[in-house]
Motif scaffolding. Structure first.
Motif, PDB file in Angstrom:
ATOM      1  N   SER A 116      38.068  40.510  37.470  1.00 23.55           N
ATOM      2  CA  SER A 116      36.950  40.936  36.626  1.00 23.55           C
ATOM      3  C   SER A 116      37.089  40.238  35.280  1.00 23.55           C
ATOM      4  O   SER A 116      38.086  40.430  34.583  1.00 23.55           O
ATOM      5  N   ILE A 117      36.090  39.433  34.933  1.00 27.28           N
ATOM      6  CA  ILE A 117      36.113  38.667  33.689  1.00 27.28           C
ATOM      7  C   ILE A 117      35.156  39.347  32.720  1.00 27.28           C
ATOM      8  O   ILE A 117      33.940  39.354  32.927  1.00 27.28           O
ATOM      9  N   ILE A 118      35.709  39.941  31.672  1.00 24.88           N
ATOM     10  CA  ILE A 118      34.917  40.697  30.714  1.00 24.88           C
ATOM     11  C   ILE A 118      34.544  39.773  29.556  1.00 24.88           C
ATOM     12  O   ILE A 118      35.431  39.247  28.869  1.00 24.88           O
ATOM     13  N   ASN A 136      37.208  34.491  43.855  1.00 25.10           N
ATOM     14  CA  ASN A 136      36.876  35.908  44.021  1.00 25.10           C
ATOM     15  C   ASN A 136      36.828  36.572  42.646  1.00 25.10           C
ATOM     16  O   ASN A 136      37.841  37.052  42.133  1.00 25.10           O
ATOM     17  N   LYS A 137      35.635  36.596  42.042  1.00 21.79           N
ATOM     18  CA  LYS A 137      35.537  37.093  40.665  1.00 21.79           C
ATOM     19  C   LYS A 137      34.187  37.749  40.424  1.00 21.79           C
ATOM     20  O   LYS A 137      33.210  37.499  41.130  1.00 21.79           O
ATOM     21  N   ASP A 189      40.799  43.660  40.910  1.00 20.22           N
ATOM     22  CA  ASP A 189      42.217  44.022  40.896  1.00 20.22           C
ATOM     23  C   ASP A 189      42.841  43.696  39.540  1.00 20.22           C
ATOM     24  O   ASP A 189      43.772  44.356  39.094  1.00 20.22           O
ATOM     25  N   ILE A 190      42.311  42.636  38.898  1.00 17.10           N
ATOM     26  CA  ILE A 190      42.817  42.163  37.613  1.00 17.10           C
ATOM     27  C   ILE A 190      41.634  42.031  36.659  1.00 17.10           C
ATOM     28  O   ILE A 190      40.547  41.610  37.060  1.00 17.10           O
ATOM     29  N   CYS A 191      41.835  42.401  35.405  1.00 17.97           N
ATOM     30  CA  CYS A 191      40.814  42.232  34.376  1.00 17.97           C
ATOM     31  C   CYS A 191      41.314  41.250  33.327  1.00 17.97           C
ATOM     32  O   CYS A 191      42.491  41.290  32.950  1.00 17.97           O
ATOM     33  N   ILE A 192      40.431  40.403  32.833  1.00 19.06           N
ATOM     34  CA  ILE A 192      40.788  39.476  31.769  1.00 19.06           C
ATOM     35  C   ILE A 192      39.639  39.388  30.775  1.00 19.06           C
ATOM     36  O   ILE A 192      38.467  39.519  31.154  1.00 19.06           O
ATOM     37  N   VAL A 193      39.977  39.170  29.511  1.00 23.15           N
ATOM     38  CA  VAL A 193      38.974  39.017  28.454  1.00 23.15           C
ATOM     39  C   VAL A 193      38.655  37.535  28.298  1.00 23.15           C
ATOM     40  O   VAL A 193      39.565  36.698  28.231  1.00 23.15           O
TER      41      VAL A 193
END
Length: 237
Positions: free
Chosen positions: A12-14, A38-39, A90-94
């Protein structure tokens, strides 16, 4: 780098966004072209007034995007709070919307989490042989001072506490109550993860900093707020 293992995880790209008319579409295109297949892209427009909202409104039905609009400007921390809440990966990044950070390096940042070695990863602008645009001396000094102050209280040995590229296992970041609405998010979240007995890693990244004429927003007032937040979330909270 292990693309096959990376793409077993959903990222997940915030993307917090405020008045980024000149860069937002290029940034979205760059993120879509990043090596992570996969994003999901979660864009939070934080009350833009320069035409950014209108651009995003035209593409909000893109199935690869989740676009959220704040009615009024609240700050980066508030936009991230909204974005993390909506994340399903599964993973979040800014990912900032200003093209200062290269989405091609997303796999580098999340790899320690993918490998099962880390819960949180900071992408350091000061620990790599990758390109680093030369801009403001006093910004670098300020960053070093804030990082040092943060490290004194957290007992971490980070080189770049203020970096945009912070990646988290989703359960970690969704389990943190973010209180800061502006750039105080950085020292706040650093203080809170330091208290959680997590595995924290740092990896080197490139940095294409921009000038104030090009739209840079953080200023000296945010630096004083960061100092306050270091004390608040490490001592008083």
């Amino acid at each position: 780098m292990k693309p096959d293992s990376i793409n077993q995880f959903k990222l997940s790209i915030i993307i917090p966004c405020y008045n980024e008319f000149d860069t937002i579409l290029s940034l979205i295109d760059a993120v879509k072209k990043s090596p992570v297949v996969n994003k999901e892209l979660i864009i939070v427009d934080d009350g833009s007034k320069d035409g950014t909202r209108e651009l995003l409104d035209k593409i909000k039905d893109d199935p690869d995007l989740k676009v959220i609009f704040h009615k009024i400007n609240q700050g980066k921390g508030a936009a991230l709070r909204t974005g993390f809440r909506e994340a399903t990966g599964d993973i979040c990044i800014v990912q900032d919307a200003d093209l200062e950070y290269d989405p091609q390096e997303l796999p580098i940042v999340i790899q320690p989490i993918v490998d099962g070695k880390a819960d949180v990863v900071f992408g350091s602008r000061f620990q790599s042989g990758r390109p680093h645009r030369v801009v403001y001396f006093w910004h670098r000094v300020g960053n070093s001072v804030l990082t040092l102050m943060s490290n004194i209280f957290t007992d971490l040995n980070l080189s770049d506490m203020e970096t945009c590229y912070k990646a988290f296992r989703r359960e970690v970041i969704q389990g943190i109550q973010i209180q800061e609405n502006r750039f105080g998010f950085e020292p706040e979240v650093t203080a809170k993860i330091a208290k959680m007995n997590l595995r924290i890693y740092e990896v080197g990244i490139s940095y294409y900093g921009r000038t104030y004429n090009e739209g840079k927003k953080i200023g000296w007032k945010d630096g004083f707020r960061a100092i306050y937040c270091i004390f608040k979330y490490n001592i008083w909270a």
